[in-house]
Scaffold this motif. Structure first.
Motif, short mmCIF file in Angstrom:
data_model
loop_
_atom_site.label_atom_id
_atom_site.label_comp_id
_atom_site.label_asym_id
_atom_site.label_seq_id
_atom_site.Cartn_x
_atom_site.Cartn_y
_atom_site.Cartn_z
N ASP A 48 0.86 -1.19 0.00
CA ASP A 48 0.00 0.00 0.00
C ASP A 48 0.89 1.24 0.00
OD1 ASP A 48 -1.93 1.94 0.29
OD2 ASP A 48 -2.99 0.93 1.92
N ARG A 49 1.35 1.63 -1.18
CA ARG A 49 2.30 2.74 -1.29
C ARG A 49 1.71 4.04 -0.77
NH1 ARG A 49 2.91 6.77 -4.88
NH2 ARG A 49 1.28 5.89 -6.21
N LEU A 50 0.47 4.34 -1.08
CA LEU A 50 -0.13 5.61 -0.67
C LEU A 50 -0.22 5.73 0.84
CD1 LEU A 50 -2.96 6.01 -3.33
CD2 LEU A 50 -0.75 7.15 -3.24
N GLN A 51 -0.58 4.64 1.52
CA GLN A 51 -0.67 4.71 2.98
C GLN A 51 0.71 4.88 3.60
OE1 GLN A 51 -2.80 1.54 4.87
NE2 GLN A 51 -2.62 2.42 6.91
N LEU A 52 1.71 4.21 3.04
CA LEU A 52 3.07 4.38 3.55
C LEU A 52 3.53 5.82 3.40
CD1 LEU A 52 4.87 1.15 2.27
CD2 LEU A 52 4.45 1.78 4.66
N LEU A 114 11.43 2.40 3.78
CA LEU A 114 10.02 2.79 3.71
C LEU A 114 9.23 1.87 2.78
CD1 LEU A 114 7.77 4.81 4.41
CD2 LEU A 114 8.51 6.17 2.44
N TYR A 115 9.74 1.63 1.57
CA TYR A 115 8.99 0.89 0.56
C TYR A 115 9.36 -0.59 0.49
CZ TYR A 115 7.81 5.53 -1.27
OH TYR A 115 7.37 6.82 -1.42
N TRP A 152 8.94 1.43 -6.53
CA TRP A 152 7.75 1.73 -7.32
C TRP A 152 8.09 2.46 -8.61
CZ3 TRP A 152 3.74 -0.94 -5.89
CH2 TRP A 152 3.61 -1.32 -4.55
N GLN A 153 9.32 2.91 -8.75
CA GLN A 153 9.77 3.56 -9.99
C GLN A 153 10.44 2.57 -10.94
OE1 GLN A 153 11.97 6.63 -7.47
NE2 GLN A 153 11.32 7.90 -9.19
N LEU A 154 10.46 1.30 -10.57
CA LEU A 154 11.20 0.30 -11.33
C LEU A 154 10.35 -0.94 -11.57
CD1 LEU A 154 14.41 0.62 -9.17
CD2 LEU A 154 14.31 1.29 -11.57
N THR A 155 10.63 -1.61 -12.68
CA THR A 155 10.02 -2.89 -12.97
C THR A 155 11.14 -3.92 -13.14
OG1 THR A 155 8.17 -1.83 -14.11
CG2 THR A 155 8.53 -4.18 -14.53
N SER A 214 8.60 -3.36 3.94
CA SER A 214 8.83 -2.10 4.63
C SER A 214 9.06 -2.35 6.12
CB SER A 214 7.61 -1.18 4.44
OG SER A 214 7.69 -0.06 5.29
N VAL A 215 9.94 -1.56 6.72
CA VAL A 215 10.17 -1.70 8.16
C VAL A 215 8.96 -1.22 8.95
CG1 VAL A 215 12.68 -1.45 7.93
CG2 VAL A 215 11.27 0.58 8.30
N VAL A 216 8.10 -0.43 8.33
CA VAL A 216 6.90 0.05 9.02
C VAL A 216 5.89 -1.07 9.20
CG1 VAL A 216 5.05 1.79 8.96
CG2 VAL A 216 7.30 2.33 8.01
#
Length: 468
Positions: A48-52, A114-115, A152-155, A214-216
């Motif tokens: 969940d990138r937006l929530q992070l 983070l991600y 998220w900027q990479l594939t 993510s560590v979160v």
């Protein structure tokens, strides 16, 4: 949601060889609340990138969790050890900082934490990013620093590395999908410095496209508990002192409405006005008035317990995570030493391989040559010495260098270089320049002059009588 058959099958798999008490319903195999607890995969926070991003922007605690470790990993710098002129060490270190490498490495570690993953791309003029990196072919003056891209900027490619080595089984290429800059650029894995947040088992890593977590995510439930307790205790402040007035016939007044209700409202407006000016509460003789208070005993202990759980989940002591002063007999130094040992492990595991590549590229960039054989470096300690400690270390260094010079073990240029190198820690002897060291080398290499005393003695010897 667990279906009935799946739930029944799950119960049938429970272990029965632990502690059980059928009558008291104690044990994980009995029908009690504890036995119904468990861990079940839900929606992973890492996905969940937006929530992070919302958590990172709005929660200072999440920001500290992500940033503190990344900043500490690069904050101390390194002590370069190589058999070359000391001026090259300074030149290499200055180029490393001038090109912004510490900051970009810190950013890469932050976004990885983070991600769950991030890359730092080596930017070299004239090179094709899709081709493997050949360090020996890096031209002089061609290195332009690092560019950070998060997961998220990479594939990642489905082609995996099949060469034997530490990256066996990881993606061979990464394609940029930012929509700007490097968009659609294919990057070979040898041209990136790869960082991961939390390493995952192989099956989980595959589901995350070979990234980590993510560590979160691991501390998410503790963060919710801590923030909820903090907000709850803050709201209690509004209810910590309540004034209660008993009005005779209140229900009848409210039911009747009209002038009676208007008179009631006017009464309390007058009470509010009187209290704000004179502190007077004006009541009817038959009305009652009393106050209730709330004590916050134990609230701080509860918040402290939640904070300690977060510190345990992140591995960051409270003195570093929250800036909290040590209490009781603890000075906080032992907690920091344990934490810095953890940072040292992360540096050796994650940062050292990246710096090996960066320093090799910098050597080609600066001098057009490979690093000398035996080149190595050690991470500086994060425990910063006090001014008294620095003075004592500088004195000990000066005495050691003087003794080695007098004993003929090292020469004067080497002594000056050693003292200047120690200035990075102590701040002393920083005034020794390359010109001073070169002057000492020239003085050492100069031919020895004839002993002036012997010549004067010969001139002063009187001539023999037969030679006069």
């Amino acid at each position: 949601m667990i279906r009935p058959k799946a739930k029944q099958a799950r119960r049938s798999l429970r272990m029965r060889d632990g502690f059980q008490n059928f009558v008291a319903r104690l044990g994980l195999g009995e029908d009690n609340m504890l036995a119904q607890s468990g861990y079940q995969a839900g929606g992973y926070l890492t996905r969940d990138r937006l929530q992070l991003e919302d958590m990172y922007r709005t929660s200072w605690l999440v920001g500290r969790m992500v940033n503190v470790v990344a900043e500490d990993m690069v904050r101390g710098g390194v002590d370069i050890q190589a058999q070359w002129d000391v001026g090259k060490t300074d030149e290499l270190w200055q180029a490393y900082r001038r090109l912004g490498c510490p900051g970009r490495l810190s950013d890469a570690i932050k976004w990885a934490r983070l991600y769950g993953g991030a890359l730092a791309v080596l930017l070299i003029d004239g090179d094709d990013l899709a081709r493997p990196l050949d360090i020996s072919a890096v031209a002089r003056g061609s290195f332009r620093g690092l560019h950070v891209l998060d997961r998220w900027q990479l594939t990642p490619s489905t082609e995996l590395i099949d060469d034997l080595g530490p990256l066996l089984g990881y993606p061979e290429y990464y394609t940029v999908n930012t929509g700007e800059g490097f968009d659609r650029q294919k990057i070979h894995h040898s041209r990136v410095l790869r960082f991961i947040g939390v390493e995952l088992p192989w099956q989980q890593r595959r589901t995350e496209q070979h990234w980590g977590a993510s560590v979160v995510e691991q501390a998410y439930d503790r963060l919710i508990a801590y923030d909820s307790a903090t907000q709850g205790s803050a709201n209690l402040l509004y209810k910590s002192f309540l004034r209660v007035i008993g009005v005779e016939g209140l229900r009848a007044i409210l039911a009747t409405g009209g002038r009676a209700e208007t008179a009631l409202v006017k009464q309390f407006e007058m009470i509010r006005q009187m209290q704000s000016n004179e502190g007077i509460t004006l009541l009817d003789k038959n009305d009652t008035f009393f106050t209730t208070g709330y004590t916050f005993a134990g609230m701080y202990d509860a918040l402290q317990a939640f904070a300690e759980q977060i510190a345990g989940a992140t591995g960051i002591p409270l003195v570093r995570l929250l800036g909290q002063s040590p209490k009781g007999f603890s000075s906080g130094e032992s907690d920091l030493r344990t934490y810095y040992d953890t940072i040292s492990t992360l540096q050796d595991d994650d940062l050292r391989p990246a710096l090996d590549v960066v320093f090799a590229v910098l050597s080609r960039h600066l001098w057009g040559e490979d690093l000398p054989e035996g080149f190595t470096f050690a991470f500086e300690s994060l425990m910063q010495p006090s001014e008294m400690d620095k003075a004592q270390i500088a004195t000990a260094d000066a005495q050691t260098v003087a003794a080695l010079t007098q004993g003929g073990i090292i020469k004067e240029p080497q002594a000056l270089a050693a003292l200047r190198d120690s200035s990075r820690l102590t701040g002393r002897f920083a005034g020794i320049t390359d010109a001073d060291i070169e002057a000492a080398k020239k003085a050492e290499a100069a031919p020895a002059l004839p002993e002036l005393g012997a010549g004067l003695a010969g001139l002063a010897t009187p001539a023999a009588p037969d030679q006069q």
